[in-house]
Design a protein around this motif. Structure first.
Motif, PDB file in Angstrom:
ATOM      1  N   LEU A  32      -6.826   7.072  -2.659  1.00  0.00           N
ATOM      2  CA  LEU A  32      -6.379   5.697  -2.429  1.00  0.00           C
ATOM      3  C   LEU A  32      -7.556   4.724  -2.403  1.00  0.00           C
ATOM      4  N   ALA A  33      -8.666   5.131  -1.812  1.00  0.00           N
ATOM      5  CA  ALA A  33      -9.851   4.264  -1.783  1.00  0.00           C
ATOM      6  C   ALA A  33     -10.322   3.966  -3.205  1.00  0.00           C
ATOM      7  N   GLU A  34     -10.336   4.997  -4.034  1.00  0.00           N
ATOM      8  CA  GLU A  34     -10.735   4.786  -5.433  1.00  0.00           C
ATOM      9  C   GLU A  34      -9.721   3.896  -6.153  1.00  0.00           C
ATOM     10  N   ASP A  35      -8.435   4.162  -5.949  1.00  0.00           N
ATOM     11  CA  ASP A  35      -7.386   3.388  -6.608  1.00  0.00           C
ATOM     12  C   ASP A  35      -7.394   1.932  -6.156  1.00  0.00           C
ATOM     13  N   ALA A  36      -7.590   1.699  -4.866  1.00  0.00           N
ATOM     14  CA  ALA A  36      -7.557   0.337  -4.316  1.00  0.00           C
ATOM     15  C   ALA A  36      -8.891  -0.389  -4.473  1.00  0.00           C
ATOM     16  N   GLY A  37      -9.954   0.355  -4.745  1.00  0.00           N
ATOM     17  CA  GLY A  37     -11.267  -0.258  -4.854  1.00  0.00           C
ATOM     18  C   GLY A  37     -11.810  -0.745  -3.522  1.00  0.00           C
ATOM     19  N   ARG A  38     -11.383  -0.086  -2.438  1.00  0.00           N
ATOM     20  CA  ARG A  38     -11.832  -0.458  -1.098  1.00  0.00           C
ATOM     21  C   ARG A  38     -12.071   0.804  -0.280  1.00  0.00           C
ATOM     22  N   ASP A  39     -13.001   0.728   0.650  1.00  0.00           N
ATOM     23  CA  ASP A  39     -13.181   1.819   1.601  1.00  0.00           C
ATOM     24  C   ASP A  39     -11.965   1.869   2.510  1.00  0.00           C
ATOM     25  N   ILE A  40     -11.628   3.070   2.960  1.00  0.00           N
ATOM     26  CA  ILE A  40     -10.531   3.232   3.910  1.00  0.00           C
ATOM     27  C   ILE A  40     -11.073   4.001   5.102  1.00  0.00           C
ATOM     28  N   GLU A  41     -10.950   3.386   6.256  1.00  0.00           N
ATOM     29  CA  GLU A  41     -11.485   3.951   7.487  1.00  0.00           C
ATOM     30  C   GLU A  41     -10.327   4.290   8.423  1.00  0.00           C
TER      31      GLU A  41
END
Length: 166
Positions: A32-41
């Motif tokens: 999801l982080a790669e797909d969204a282009g955002r880090d996920i914490e």
């Protein structure tokens, strides 16, 4: 009619997911982080609450990261449900409400840099909450293992082949 639209929307969202279930929370969040282009914490709630086990999930976001808060005092299954509900908001691209974070119960223990909005449940019957719950429940049911980063998803996929033999 609404039920059919919900199923169609669920199928549309799930078609975007290239992972083979069962997946672990860390595997899914990496994709999801790669797909969204955002880090996920992932960030479990901290601090004392008067009613333990009463905390819901919360999604905080900004242009470079998402923060998912969840209740680590709940069962692992419930933790996955809370996390994947918030993932449902991300996958469905639900807009959050503007949020200027300050130190407090919602943000305790977090870096506030880049946080601009949040998604939190103010009502259980809104269309966005219903959609996130449907998507999140489906994703949570297809997940296995603990929340930690070393959840060994490949072992859960191997074990799942034996489940079908029962």
């Amino acid at each position: 009619m609404a039920g059919r639209r919900s199923r169609e929307r669920l199928a549309e969202v799930l078609r975007r997911v290239p992972l083979q279930p069962p997946w672990t929370v860390p595997e899914f969040l990496d994709w999801l982080a790669e797909d969204a282009g955002r880090d996920i914490e992932l960030s479990p709630w901290t601090g004392a609450f008067t009613d333990p086990g009463s905390r819901c999930g919360l999604l905080l976001g900004g242009p470079r990261r998402y923060v998912i808060r969840y209740d680590a005092a709940r069962s692992v299954r419930h933790q996955r449900q809370q996390i994947f509900h918030e993932v449902g908001h991300i996958l469905c691209r639900h807009p959050g409400e503007a949020f200027r974070p300050t130190d407090g119960a919602l943000t305790e223990g977090l870096s506030l840099a880049g946080i601009e909005y949040m998604m939190r449940r103010t009502t259980f019957d809104s269309p966005t909450e219903a959609e996130a719950e449907l998507v999140g429940t489906h994703l949570a049911v297809l997940s296995r293992g603990p929340i930690e980063l070393d959840a060994h998803g490949e072992l859960h996929r191997i074990a799942s082949t034996f489940d079908s033999l029962r």
